[in-house]
Design a protein around this motif. Structure first.
Motif, PDB file in Angstrom:
ATOM      1  N   TYR A  31     -54.987 -32.093 -34.398  1.00 40.77           N
ATOM      2  CA  TYR A  31     -54.314 -33.474 -34.370  1.00 40.77           C
ATOM      3  C   TYR A  31     -53.025 -33.592 -35.210  1.00 40.77           C
ATOM      4  CZ  TYR A  31     -57.699 -35.603 -31.581  1.00 40.77           C
ATOM      5  OH  TYR A  31     -58.491 -36.055 -30.327  1.00 40.77           O
ATOM      6  N   ASN A  32     -52.343 -32.262 -35.485  1.00 42.03           N
ATOM      7  CA  ASN A  32     -50.967 -32.340 -36.060  1.00 42.03           C
ATOM      8  C   ASN A  32     -50.272 -32.326 -34.927  1.00 42.03           C
ATOM      9  OD1 ASN A  32     -48.982 -32.182 -37.767  1.00 42.03           O
ATOM     10  ND2 ASN A  32     -49.088 -30.204 -38.110  1.00 42.03           N
ATOM     11  N   ILE A  33     -49.992 -33.264 -34.219  1.00 40.44           N
ATOM     12  CA  ILE A  33     -49.312 -33.633 -32.855  1.00 40.44           C
ATOM     13  C   ILE A  33     -47.991 -34.323 -32.971  1.00 40.44           C
ATOM     14  CG2 ILE A  33     -51.195 -33.176 -31.316  1.00 40.44           C
ATOM     15  CD1 ILE A  33     -51.375 -36.339 -31.106  1.00 40.44           C
ATOM     16  N   ALA A  34     -47.166 -34.011 -32.253  1.00 38.74           N
ATOM     17  CA  ALA A  34     -45.868 -34.748 -32.428  1.00 38.74           C
ATOM     18  C   ALA A  34     -45.834 -36.353 -32.207  1.00 38.74           C
ATOM     19  CB  ALA A  34     -44.908 -34.297 -31.157  1.00 38.74           C
ATOM     20  N   ALA A  35     -45.914 -36.913 -33.329  1.00 35.17           N
ATOM     21  CA  ALA A  35     -45.967 -38.393 -33.511  1.00 35.17           C
ATOM     22  C   ALA A  35     -44.775 -39.210 -32.591  1.00 35.17           C
ATOM     23  CB  ALA A  35     -45.781 -38.825 -34.838  1.00 35.17           C
ATOM     24  N   ALA A  36     -43.678 -38.473 -32.564  1.00 39.38           N
ATOM     25  CA  ALA A  36     -42.643 -39.233 -31.899  1.00 39.38           C
ATOM     26  C   ALA A  36     -42.929 -39.296 -30.282  1.00 39.38           C
ATOM     27  CB  ALA A  36     -41.280 -38.293 -32.004  1.00 39.38           C
ATOM     28  N   ALA A  37     -43.532 -38.309 -29.797  1.00 42.17           N
ATOM     29  CA  ALA A  37     -43.758 -38.392 -28.560  1.00 42.17           C
ATOM     30  C   ALA A  37     -44.975 -39.139 -28.200  1.00 42.17           C
ATOM     31  CB  ALA A  37     -44.345 -36.751 -27.882  1.00 42.17           C
ATOM     32  N   LEU A  38     -45.849 -39.383 -29.303  1.00 45.65           N
ATOM     33  CA  LEU A  38     -46.891 -40.065 -28.819  1.00 45.65           C
ATOM     34  C   LEU A  38     -46.410 -41.633 -29.099  1.00 45.65           C
ATOM     35  CD1 LEU A  38     -49.853 -39.983 -28.645  1.00 45.65           C
ATOM     36  CD2 LEU A  38     -50.009 -40.227 -31.034  1.00 45.65           C
ATOM     37  N   TRP A  39     -45.529 -41.712 -29.843  1.00 51.18           N
ATOM     38  CA  TRP A  39     -45.003 -43.295 -30.149  1.00 51.18           C
ATOM     39  C   TRP A  39     -44.255 -43.704 -29.044  1.00 51.18           C
ATOM     40  CZ3 TRP A  39     -48.460 -43.273 -33.437  1.00 51.18           C
ATOM     41  CH2 TRP A  39     -48.741 -44.088 -34.276  1.00 51.18           C
ATOM     42  N   THR A  40     -43.704 -42.934 -28.360  1.00 53.03           N
ATOM     43  CA  THR A  40     -42.791 -43.312 -27.097  1.00 53.03           C
ATOM     44  C   THR A  40     -43.426 -43.471 -25.858  1.00 53.03           C
ATOM     45  OG1 THR A  40     -41.930 -40.960 -26.805  1.00 53.03           O
ATOM     46  CG2 THR A  40     -40.519 -42.577 -27.943  1.00 53.03           C
ATOM     47  N   GLY A  41     -45.111 -43.325 -25.935  1.00 48.28           N
ATOM     48  CA  GLY A  41     -45.892 -43.461 -24.889  1.00 48.28           C
ATOM     49  C   GLY A  41     -46.048 -42.136 -24.024  1.00 48.28           C
ATOM     50  N   SER A  42     -45.844 -40.845 -24.591  1.00 46.57           N
ATOM     51  CA  SER A  42     -46.289 -39.774 -23.933  1.00 46.57           C
ATOM     52  C   SER A  42     -47.904 -39.522 -24.206  1.00 46.57           C
ATOM     53  CB  SER A  42     -45.808 -38.477 -24.308  1.00 46.57           C
ATOM     54  OG  SER A  42     -44.226 -38.488 -23.881  1.00 46.57           O
ATOM     55  N   ALA A  43     -48.437 -38.693 -23.256  1.00 48.45           N
ATOM     56  CA  ALA A  43     -49.917 -38.220 -23.801  1.00 48.45           C
ATOM     57  C   ALA A  43     -49.713 -36.805 -24.093  1.00 48.45           C
ATOM     58  CB  ALA A  43     -50.742 -38.181 -22.291  1.00 48.45           C
ATOM     59  N   VAL A  44     -50.168 -36.566 -25.310  1.00 45.36           N
ATOM     60  CA  VAL A  44     -49.976 -35.499 -26.172  1.00 45.36           C
ATOM     61  C   VAL A  44     -51.196 -34.744 -26.343  1.00 45.36           C
ATOM     62  CG1 VAL A  44     -48.909 -34.301 -28.181  1.00 45.36           C
ATOM     63  CG2 VAL A  44     -47.953 -36.544 -27.443  1.00 45.36           C
ATOM     64  N   ASN A  86     -58.425 -38.388 -24.080  1.00 43.20           N
ATOM     65  CA  ASN A  86     -59.244 -38.689 -22.996  1.00 43.20           C
ATOM     66  C   ASN A  86     -59.756 -37.177 -22.937  1.00 43.20           C
ATOM     67  OD1 ASN A  86     -57.439 -36.406 -22.162  1.00 43.20           O
ATOM     68  ND2 ASN A  86     -56.328 -37.764 -20.605  1.00 43.20           N
ATOM     69  N   THR A  87     -60.466 -37.111 -21.928  1.00 46.43           N
ATOM     70  CA  THR A  87     -61.573 -35.897 -21.814  1.00 46.43           C
ATOM     71  C   THR A  87     -60.894 -34.651 -21.632  1.00 46.43           C
ATOM     72  OG1 THR A  87     -63.719 -35.309 -20.502  1.00 46.43           O
ATOM     73  CG2 THR A  87     -62.025 -35.866 -19.273  1.00 46.43           C
ATOM     74  N   TYR A  88     -59.519 -34.723 -21.419  1.00 49.34           N
ATOM     75  CA  TYR A  88     -58.704 -33.439 -21.266  1.00 49.34           C
ATOM     76  C   TYR A  88     -58.035 -33.142 -22.925  1.00 49.34           C
ATOM     77  CZ  TYR A  88     -59.119 -35.268 -16.498  1.00 49.34           C
ATOM     78  OH  TYR A  88     -59.553 -35.896 -15.403  1.00 49.34           O
ATOM     79  N   GLY A  89     -58.403 -33.986 -23.761  1.00 45.61           N
ATOM     80  CA  GLY A  89     -57.846 -33.547 -24.938  1.00 45.61           C
ATOM     81  C   GLY A  89     -56.390 -34.230 -25.227  1.00 45.61           C
ATOM     82  N   GLU A  90     -55.939 -35.115 -24.078  1.00 44.23           N
ATOM     83  CA  GLU A  90     -54.707 -35.701 -24.432  1.00 44.23           C
ATOM     84  C   GLU A  90     -54.912 -37.055 -25.249  1.00 44.23           C
ATOM     85  OE1 GLU A  90     -53.035 -34.049 -20.185  1.00 44.23           O
ATOM     86  OE2 GLU A  90     -54.757 -35.582 -20.309  1.00 44.23           O
ATOM     87  N   VAL A  91     -53.947 -37.120 -26.206  1.00 45.92           N
ATOM     88  CA  VAL A  91     -53.978 -38.121 -27.031  1.00 45.92           C
ATOM     89  C   VAL A  91     -52.933 -39.014 -26.653  1.00 45.92           C
ATOM     90  CG1 VAL A  91     -53.927 -38.827 -29.567  1.00 45.92           C
ATOM     91  CG2 VAL A  91     -54.484 -36.489 -28.960  1.00 45.92           C
ATOM     92  N   GLN A  92     -53.433 -40.409 -26.663  1.00 46.43           N
ATOM     93  CA  GLN A  92     -52.370 -41.535 -26.080  1.00 46.43           C
ATOM     94  C   GLN A  92     -52.261 -42.725 -26.966  1.00 46.43           C
ATOM     95  OE1 GLN A  92     -51.807 -42.147 -21.785  1.00 46.43           O
ATOM     96  NE2 GLN A  92     -54.016 -41.389 -21.824  1.00 46.43           N
ATOM     97  N   ARG A  93     -51.267 -43.365 -27.227  1.00 47.42           N
ATOM     98  CA  ARG A  93     -51.306 -44.493 -28.222  1.00 47.42           C
ATOM     99  C   ARG A  93     -51.713 -45.724 -27.179  1.00 47.42           C
ATOM    100  NH1 ARG A  93     -46.385 -47.618 -29.924  1.00 47.42           N
ATOM    101  NH2 ARG A  93     -47.032 -48.876 -31.497  1.00 47.42           N
ATOM    102  N   GLN A  94     -52.682 -46.329 -27.909  1.00 52.94           N
ATOM    103  CA  GLN A  94     -53.225 -47.695 -27.352  1.00 52.94           C
ATOM    104  C   GLN A  94     -52.212 -48.833 -27.980  1.00 52.94           C
ATOM    105  OE1 GLN A  94     -57.592 -47.850 -26.777  1.00 52.94           O
ATOM    106  NE2 GLN A  94     -57.219 -49.669 -28.120  1.00 52.94           N
ATOM    107  N   LYS A  95     -51.837 -49.609 -26.889  1.00 51.13           N
ATOM    108  CA  LYS A  95     -51.061 -50.609 -27.297  1.00 51.13           C
ATOM    109  C   LYS A  95     -51.581 -52.120 -27.443  1.00 51.13           C
ATOM    110  CE  LYS A  95     -46.534 -49.018 -25.788  1.00 51.13           C
ATOM    111  NZ  LYS A  95     -45.483 -49.753 -24.948  1.00 51.13           N
ATOM    112  N   LEU A  96     -51.242 -52.864 -28.539  1.00 60.75           N
ATOM    113  CA  LEU A  96     -51.744 -54.119 -28.484  1.00 60.75           C
ATOM    114  C   LEU A  96     -51.193 -54.976 -27.397  1.00 60.75           C
ATOM    115  CD1 LEU A  96     -52.972 -56.335 -30.204  1.00 60.75           C
ATOM    116  CD2 LEU A  96     -50.704 -56.650 -31.245  1.00 60.75           C
ATOM    117  N   GLY A  97     -52.056 -55.421 -26.467  1.00 60.75           N
ATOM    118  CA  GLY A  97     -51.694 -56.423 -25.433  1.00 60.75           C
ATOM    119  C   GLY A  97     -51.671 -57.689 -25.602  1.00 60.75           C
TER     120      GLY A  97
END
Lengths: 436, 699, 160
Positions: free
Chosen positions: B631-644, B573-584
């Motif tokens: 972008y070397n961000i915590a994948a686990a946090a991302l995968w569990t739905g957080s905005a990193v 997002n514009t704040y630089g927070e990375v989020q996982r998009q999920k297949l709906g």
């Protein structure tokens, strides 16, 4: 039409006239009459007293709120914090709406300056310079009288800037309500005065701390303010002695219902119900027996003839499980259907419930519907207990005292007059029909 | 340290922060005190009386929602008196509440049902007639059924306090009390639907959802919203590959419980009848449907035949897709000409902040906006362009006494929340800041948020101004779309590769490409033909899109792509927070842009990795984590739905300033570029016709 | 819109009387209603504008107070009180008589707009019950006979 004093106050030898002492004078509402008869002298006296001295004098008088709650007026005034840097306000509750009550209107009609002076003294006591008199909208003719009194007071220098050279400023405004019993509740009144729906506020904070416009506010009933000048002039002790210990002074008492001489009387606190009904109000019409007495407006639990010797003061009434309330005595004779009374009372509370909280909004309406069915002969045995249970379910659980006001008369009706309810069962039509 | 007090609840010794409301203190200690009207963050009502508790030495039961916990307080929330009180209150409520749960939308997720189940009585003693009034339609998306309403006033408060709109009121009194809309019989508002979401019962229902399904028939997917750059999460309720509803009751995203109309109702482009679901190739100057094999071959052949290529990326596709696209361009097609439609000058901001430590970051996150003591907002109209930002600011002003300062070319709605606001002439915003210097110097920390009005050299000046403030100043640049920031971060720029690293060879910018003589274009999820004249037939054009846009119409090969709710991946997002998009859900016929690109790559013989359709998104993401700075961000946090948050860079970013290319498309609450054109709910509401952003915003 | 000169004068005074002008809302609505006959959309918009509140906020207030109405009442609005003290002294008899005599029911207006009727709650005339009000004018100790006298007087064009 505008009725005269004789129509409204039949008079009685038991009366002790303090706040009504000028009512009989010609042009009693005019500032000239007022000034010629001790008017605004209490203000001048209070101006020379300290704030604490004024409050102390009011405390000494034993004056308790004349609107119904009976809280010590001096105490209430003393709760206003001295260190808050905000304007302070004086608000007079002239929303007289409790069924059975029609006393404040006489003060406004016959001696409006007395109310204004009482408010000014309250203003001195808490350093407030603005007062509002919230008058129920139906009392338009009284709003006009009070407005005229205010205009006179301004014109003669008893309101406005630097009153009579004392250096004290005080403004006063008459404010019209628009038809809402709930606005007699102090926090709802303040909401209404702020131009909103009359929904009570969450308390604390109480008006003394955060009232009108969230500022410290003294809010009292018309009669309470009207009593203050006499207390200041003649002393708290003098006033206190007129009544009974802890229940100082006199009270404008309304006696309505099945009595010979219904009307408004200024009676010393502590006079017995029996005396009030049989001597002051001339006894029962047609010399019928008393069946029930509402002692202080429709929200107070009913009393029965056994309790006739109860003195009419705050504490004695409390001992009987009821309240002196607003001093609106409603007397019912033996031919009164208590189911109909309960129904009429509940129709009122259902109509006047502001609807904010669930138990009051739904409870009053449920009871109204049930009592309507019941009185029409559609009642069942279990309904009688249910009336009591629903009232108990409202009691003490609603957002404001209106729920209690609606519940208490129901509980007392079922308690004292269960036979009346039972007589309506099995499709029987009201046994009292045509008996009045 | 906040002061702790000890209190007793149901005979258990507990502690809570002094001043905490009893209902919250109980909740923190695992004790539920039920309530309808109490709602965290909204004003107190004490109206429903469900939270009554028994406090020692009090003659009456008290409302736990208004009682601050005090040292030594002894409270019972679980005794016979309380049980009876709750039971009768529920019985009172049900007297006029219709028991139409079997057909009520709320059935199964209704707070009243749950309360009656837990605290209520099995039977009712009410035998009188219920009140009935007909249901009302307040807008195409909001319906009100008064008899179901329990008058908790949450809707009024969320609209007044949360949204700052005040479109709902309370009318009449007593048992006839009703919630009413501001225009008598209909609403004129932002149509955000927050009132529906917050309604504990089925009184307020959604025009898009009502009487369609039962909640237990759906699956729920919480995924970033497809529209603006704020990155709210929307929970899609999906049944049989169809989105039935968007809402946010699970508050799973950084938006908390907030959603605007786009987030809540703007999903129906997915099911638009105008979706392209079959590939097309141009034959005899006409786009003709064909097989995927045929289309991919045609695209590969056309691109191969061309000697020069221009590549245009999207602000809606995922990071993985944009990363792969720039790789496709630079390593596959070996062209430096790649760009996208820009709406925020991120490179200029990163450059201006060069040399600062990565922590504490000089960039603010969306959360920081909520917590900042002061915000300086320059340009933009967040109420329309960044509704969550506007929500966060309103919330912070209301609950945390945040000070808001505004410099804008027009008076925007947030001025109502502002401590001070100045109208500035275009281009004079930075000079106007001087007027706030003294006030801002008194603030502890300031978050400076700016729209596309501030770009290029102005950003340098802005940061210089921010440097003079005594506290820790942080910045946010506002970009339009769900992955506008990601497109920049992934290097879909002519001068910068992924992670703001200088491109090996600088290429042409968007306008230069389209005005030049390139022989072929690959356009993914973008519609440049709307702004620029692209002559048909002059170049070979491959377009990947969901709709037959102006650009798609001039394509030689048109490849139907999957929408944002139909694929995995990440967005920033514009704040630089990375989020996982999920297949709906899956829409028949469409393929994700990543799959399409990798198919073309394979057909062209490029070895770009990500060959396996099933795992390619994850593979590309791993490559991004390894290779893209920040972008070397915590994948686990991302995968569990957080905005990193992506890690803030601290090196200089040599870039080519092109402030003229930076502009907001100025979407309102009811428009959203191409996607918005295919959202029926957005255009259905009456407000959509009137709504415009004030003159001068976003330019 | 503008109101009559005396009312404008009253409003001007009201706006000066309150530290916050919204406080004038309830009385302004009451006096405007008396002059215009009802709270029309135009009146509501005007007062909302003068007090800096929304039309919705004004409507919320109007719906709350039982004396405010958005539809015109009769020239003479007859209000009969039937709460407890009135009931005990024949309030319902007067109410039944009023309905029969005027040929209209609760909250109804007669065909020529002359009379409207409403059964209302306590008005503070308990000691002089049953009571009624015609517009703002009080009548105490009402009987069916005195009711007829009042109505006939009004029909003749006298009264308030």
């Amino acid at each position: 039409m505008i009725y005269g004093l004789r129509d409204l106050m039949p008079g009685s030898e038991h009366e002790v006239k303090v706040i009504s002492r000028r009512f009989d004078l010609p042009n009693s509402a005019s500032i000239d009459t007022y000034l010629a008869n001790e008017g605004y002298q209490a203000f001048l006296k209070a101006r020379k007293m300290t704030q604490d001295e004024i409050i102390e004098e009011v405390k000494k008088s034993g004056l308790r709120g004349r609107g119904g709650a009976g809280f010590s007026t001096g105490m209430k005034w003393s709760f206003v914090p001295k260190n808050i840097q905000k304007p302070r306000y004086i608000v007079c509750n002239a929303d007289e709406s409790e069924p059975g009550t029609c006393k404040d209107r006489l003060l406004m009609q016959f001696d409006p300056h007395e109310i204004i002076e009482g408010m000014m003294i309250a203003g001195l006591a808490i350093d407030a310079h603005k007062g509002f008199i919230y008058i129920r909208g139906e009392y338009r003719f009284l709003i006009e009288i009070v407005e005229k009194a205010i205009d006179e007071a301004y014109a003669r220098g008893w309101l406005g800037k630097n009153i009579q050279g004392t250096g004290f400023d005080f403004d006063c405004v008459a404010h019209s309500g628009a038809g809402a019993y709930e606005c007699g509740e102090e926090s709802a009144l303040l909401e209404s005065l702020e131009g909103k729906r009359g929904i009570p506020r969450i308390r604390p904070p109480f008006p003394a701390v955060a009232g009108l416009y969230q500022s410290p506010t003294i809010l009292n009933n018309v009669e309470t303010f009207a009593t203050v000048p006499a207390i200041i002039l003649k002393g708290g002790d003098w006033y206190h002695a007129l009544g009974t210990p802890k229940n100082g002074g006199t009270k404008l008492t309304n006696i309505s219902g099945h009595v010979k001489r219904p009307g408004c009387y200024e009676l010393p606190l502590g006079i017995s119900l029996r005396k009030a009904i049989y001597e002051v109000a001339g006894g029962m019409e047609g010399d019928k027996k008393i069946k029930a007495i509402i002692p202080g407006g429709s929200s107070t639990p009913m009393l029965v003839p056994d309790q006739l010797d109860t003195p009419m003061d705050f504490d004695s009434m409390a001992k009987q499980g009821t309240f002196l309330g607003s001093g609106g005595l409603v007397v019912m004779n033996e031919d009164t259907c208590m189911v109909e009374v309960a129904l009429r009372v509940m129709r009122f509370y259902s109509h006047e419930s502001c609807g904010w909280c669930i138990p009051c909004r739904e409870g009053t309406t449920w009871l109204k519907k049930m009592l309507t069915r019941f009185h029409a002969g559609g009642g069942e045995e279990r309904d009688i207990n249910l009336i009591n249970e629903l009232a108990q379910a409202m009691l003490g659980r609603t957002f404001c005292p209106l729920g209690d006001a609606a519940a208490m008369p129901m509980i007392s009706a079922v308690k004292h007059f269960r036979a009346d309810f039972e007589a309506h069962l099995n499709g029987n039509k009201c046994p009292y029909e045509g008996r009045q | 340290m906040p002061e702790l007090v000890k209190f007793k609840l149901n005979d258990k010794e507990l502690t809570a922060e002094k001043g905490t409301l009893l209902i919250e203190a109980a909740r923190q200690n695992g004790v539920e005190i039920p309530a309808f009207c109490y709602y965290p963050g909204l004003s107190l009502q004490a109206a429903c009386r469900m939270c009554l508790v028994d406090i020692e030495k009090r003659p009456k039961l008290a409302t736990a929602c208004t009682e601050p916990v005090m040292e030594g307080m002894v409270v019972w929330s679980d005794n016979e008196k309380i049980h009876t009180a709750r039971k009768t209150t529920l019985e009172f409520l049900l007297t006029n509440h219709p028991l139409d749960c079997p057909v009520c939308d709320k059935g199964g997720e209704c707070e009243l049902q749950d309360m009656v189940f837990r605290y209520g009585a099995g039977g009712s003693r009410f035998v009188e007639e219920k009140l009935h009034v007909p249901e009302q339609k307040w807008s195409p998306v909001v319906y009100y059924d008064a008899p179901r309403c329990i008058l908790c006033y949450r809707c009024i408060r969320i609209c007044n306090e949360g949204m700052g709109v005040g479109a709902l009121g309370l009318n009449y009194r007593g048992v006839n009390s009703e919630i009413v809309p501001n225009k008598g019989d209909h609403l004129e508002c932002e149509e955000c639907g927050m009132c529906i979401d917050i309604c504990p019962v089925g009184a307020l229902t959604s025009g898009a959802y009502r009487y369609q399904t039962r909640p237990w028939e759906m699956t729920y997917v919480a995924t970033p919203c497809a529209h603006c750059g704020d990155g709210c999460k929307v929970t899609l309720s999906v049944r049989n590959n169809q989105i039935m509803r968007g809402n946010n009751r699970d508050a799973s995203g950084l938006n908390g419980e907030f959603l605007c109309i786009k987030g809540r109702y703007g999903y129906d482009f997915t099911h638009s009848a105008e979706r392209i679901t079959k590939p097309r190739v141009r034959k005899n100057d006409e786009l003709v449907e064909c097989t995927w094999t045929e289309a991919i071959a045609a695209a590969a052949a056309g691109l191969k035949a061309a000697k020069t290529h221009g590549v245009i990326g999207s602000t809606h596709t995922t990071n993985e897709e944009n990363f792969f696209l720039q790789k496709f361009a630079r390593q596959g097609l070996k062209t430096p000409h790649i760009d996208h439609r820009r709406s925020a000058d991120f490179p200029a901001l990163m450059d201006a902040l060069a040399g600062r430590p990565a922590t504490p970051s000089a960039l603010a996150t969306s959360r920081d906006v909520l917590e900042a003591p002061a915000v300086l907002l320059i340009g933009n109209n967040p109420t329309d362009q960044h509704p969550m930002l506007a929500w966060n600011i309103r919330t912070a002003v209301r609950l945390r006494k945040q000070h808001l300062y505004i410099v804008n070319r027009a008076s925007i709605p947030l001025v109502a929340q502002a401590e001070a606001a100045k109208i500035a002439k275009a281009g004079e915003e930075i000079e106007e800041l001087e007027r706030f210097r003294d006030a801002l110097a008194k603030e502890k920390d300031v978050v400076i948020i700016f729209g596309s009005e501030v770009k290029g050299a102005d950003i340098t000046k802005l940061v210089a101004f921010g440097d003079t403030l005594p506290g820790h100043t942080r910045y946010i640049a506002l970009a339009d779309n769900a992955n506008s920031r990601g497109a920049v971060d992934m290097g879909v720029l002519p001068d910068l590769g992924p992670g703001y690293q200088p491109a090996a060879q600088a290429g042409m910018a968007l306008d230069e490409m389209l005005a030049g003589n390139l022989e072929a274009f690959l356009i993914v999820g973008a519609n440049p033909a709307r702004r620029y004249l692209i002559q048909a037939g002059k170049a070979f054009v491959v377009v990947q899109d969901m709709f037959l846009t102006e650009t798609a119409q001039i394509a030689d090969v048109l490849l139907p792509s999957a929408g944002p709710y139909e694929k995995g991946g990440t967005v920033t997002n514009t704040y630089g927070e990375v989020q996982r998009q999920k297949l709906g859900l899956l829409v028949n016929g469409a393929k994700t842009d990543l799959e399409i690109l990798s198919l073309i790559a394979r057909a062209m013989g490029f070895d770009l990795g990500a060959a396996n359709a099933a795992t390619q998104s994850n593979e590309v993401f791993e490559e991004i984590r390894r290779s893209v700075k920040g972008y070397n961000i915590a994948a686990a946090a991302l995968w569990t739905g957080s905005a990193v948050p992506a890690v803030t860079l601290n090196g200089a970013v040599p870039h080519r300033d092109r402030p003229d290319l930076i502009a907001s498309s100025n979407d309102t609450l009811f428009t959203s570029g191409t996607l918005g054109r295919y959202c029926s709910a957005l255009s259905a509401v009456a407000e959509a016709k009137e709504r415009k952003n004030p003159e001068g915003i976003g330019k | 819109m503008t109101f009559s000169a005396p009312l404008e004068k009253r409003f001007a005074r009201m706006l000066q009387s309150y530290p916050q002008k919204r406080s004038a809302l309830v009385p302004m609505l009451m006096y405007a209603q008396d002059e215009v006959g009802s709270l029309t959309d135009e009146v509501i918009a005007e007062i909302a504008d003068r007090l800096g509140v929304t039309v919705l906020q004004v409507n919320e207030v109007i719906g709350y107070y039982s004396m405010m109405h958005k539809k015109p009442l009769g020239q003479y609005h007859v209000q009969v009180y039937t709460n407890i003290s009135c009931m005990l002294r024949g309030g319902f008899k007067v109410w039944d008589h009023a309905r029969k005599t005027l040929g209209i029911g609760h909250k109804q207006v007669d065909a020529d707009g002359r009379f409207s009727l409403e059964e209302v709650e306590c008005i503070g005339s308990c000691c002089w019950a049953p009571a009624m009000q015609v517009n703002y004018d009080y009548h105490h100790n009402v009987t069916p006979e005195s009711f007829d006298r009042v109505i006939n007087e009004l029909k003749k064009g006298g009264g308030q």
